[in-house]
Design a protein around this motif. Sequence first.
Motif, PDB file in Angstrom:
ATOM      1  N   GLY A 162     -61.721 -11.345   0.874  1.00 46.50           N
ATOM      2  CA  GLY A 162     -60.392 -11.928   0.955  1.00 46.50           C
ATOM      3  C   GLY A 162     -60.081 -12.553   2.292  1.00 46.50           C
ATOM      4  O   GLY A 162     -58.927 -12.769   2.605  1.00 46.50           O
TER       5      GLY A 162
ATOM      6  N   PRO B 180     -59.270 -15.266   4.923  1.00 49.96           N
ATOM      7  CA  PRO B 180     -58.721 -16.590   4.771  1.00 49.96           C
ATOM      8  C   PRO B 180     -59.689 -17.640   5.300  1.00 49.96           C
ATOM      9  O   PRO B 180     -60.536 -17.369   6.130  1.00 49.96           O
TER      10      PRO B 180
ATOM     11  N   THR C 138     -53.582 -15.135   7.552  1.00 48.10           N
ATOM     12  CA  THR C 138     -52.465 -15.636   6.766  1.00 48.10           C
ATOM     13  C   THR C 138     -51.694 -14.443   6.225  1.00 48.10           C
ATOM     14  O   THR C 138     -52.266 -13.382   5.979  1.00 48.10           O
ATOM     15  N   GLU C 139     -50.424 -14.628   6.034  1.00 43.61           N
ATOM     16  CA  GLU C 139     -49.582 -13.571   5.509  1.00 43.61           C
ATOM     17  C   GLU C 139     -49.651 -13.579   3.988  1.00 43.61           C
ATOM     18  O   GLU C 139     -49.591 -14.633   3.364  1.00 43.61           O
ATOM     19  N   SER C 140     -49.762 -12.412   3.410  1.00 44.83           N
ATOM     20  CA  SER C 140     -49.828 -12.286   1.962  1.00 44.83           C
ATOM     21  C   SER C 140     -48.508 -12.714   1.329  1.00 44.83           C
ATOM     22  O   SER C 140     -47.427 -12.465   1.871  1.00 44.83           O
ATOM     23  N   LYS C 141     -48.598 -13.324   0.168  1.00 43.62           N
ATOM     24  CA  LYS C 141     -47.423 -13.735  -0.600  1.00 43.62           C
ATOM     25  C   LYS C 141     -46.958 -12.608  -1.525  1.00 43.62           C
ATOM     26  O   LYS C 141     -45.974 -12.740  -2.218  1.00 43.62           O
TER      27      LYS C 141
ATOM     28  N   ARG D  94     -48.687 -11.283  -4.143  1.00 48.82           N
ATOM     29  CA  ARG D  94     -49.409 -11.211  -5.416  1.00 48.82           C
ATOM     30  C   ARG D  94     -50.515 -12.253  -5.429  1.00 48.82           C
ATOM     31  O   ARG D  94     -50.437 -13.269  -4.740  1.00 48.82           O
ATOM     32  N   GLU D  95     -51.552 -11.979  -6.237  1.00 48.26           N
ATOM     33  CA  GLU D  95     -52.631 -12.935  -6.421  1.00 48.26           C
ATOM     34  C   GLU D  95     -52.249 -13.935  -7.500  1.00 48.26           C
ATOM     35  O   GLU D  95     -51.612 -13.571  -8.496  1.00 48.26           O
TER      36      GLU D  95
ATOM     37  N   CYS E 162     -48.342 -17.656  -4.036  1.00 47.94           N
ATOM     38  CA  CYS E 162     -49.234 -16.544  -4.371  1.00 47.94           C
ATOM     39  C   CYS E 162     -50.542 -16.705  -3.604  1.00 47.94           C
ATOM     40  O   CYS E 162     -50.864 -17.783  -3.110  1.00 47.94           O
ATOM     41  N   ASP E 163     -51.288 -15.607  -3.511  1.00 53.32           N
ATOM     42  CA  ASP E 163     -52.544 -15.571  -2.765  1.00 53.32           C
ATOM     43  C   ASP E 163     -53.711 -15.994  -3.656  1.00 53.32           C
ATOM     44  O   ASP E 163     -53.656 -15.817  -4.885  1.00 53.32           O
TER      45      ASP E 163
ATOM     46  N   LYS F 268     -59.132 -12.744  -5.626  1.00 54.07           N
ATOM     47  CA  LYS F 268     -60.312 -12.184  -4.967  1.00 54.07           C
ATOM     48  C   LYS F 268     -61.476 -12.032  -5.931  1.00 54.07           C
ATOM     49  O   LYS F 268     -62.554 -11.621  -5.534  1.00 54.07           O
TER      50      LYS F 268
END
Length: 192
Positions: A44, A46, A52-55, A57-58, A82-83, A86
């Motif tokens: 995971g 970036p 990067t800051e997580s949003k 949820r994927e 969203c991220d 993975k």
Amino acid sequence: MQKFGRIVAAVAVGAVALGLSGCGSDDSSDSATPTTTSAAASAGSPAQGAPTESKGRECTADDIGVKGGFGEVPEITIPDDCDPPKQLVVKDLVPGSGPGAAAGDQLTMNYSLVTWSNKEKLDSSFDRGEPFELALGSGMVIPGWEQGLEGVQQGARRLLIIPPDLGYGAGGNGVPPNETLVFVTDAVTVPQ
């Protein structure tokens, strides 16, 4: 030889050396089209190594916007809320017909590739007017394609969201390190 064909051959050899593999399992979405996720998960990281800051949820296949039908140049939109997944995500956007592709099958595919980090098109056989030929399971393409194209039927438009460990890993040939790849592929020919 096309850009994608040159890049994937080198990456496939590296991925095999690292022993990357995965198996599919059904996604929990309510979609009527096949959606699978690979058991091989990415760390995971970036792209470009920048934090990067997580949003929170994927993203799923349903979060990716794709305009255009089979044979048309797709317009791919990656959301900002969203991220990147993975795990490998596979979804048929347009169903095909006939037998599904299996290892050893010679496929002819059209594709468009957008990189997650900058949301820009990196490569497209549609734009060149030259479909890409491959022998599925031969190691000539990245693991995300090898796994993601299993079972594809002729005439299908398939979305592949490929995490870095099943794509280009450390990067190269225009692909940034740790990049998530979004492909829209059209199965032009699958053995019948």
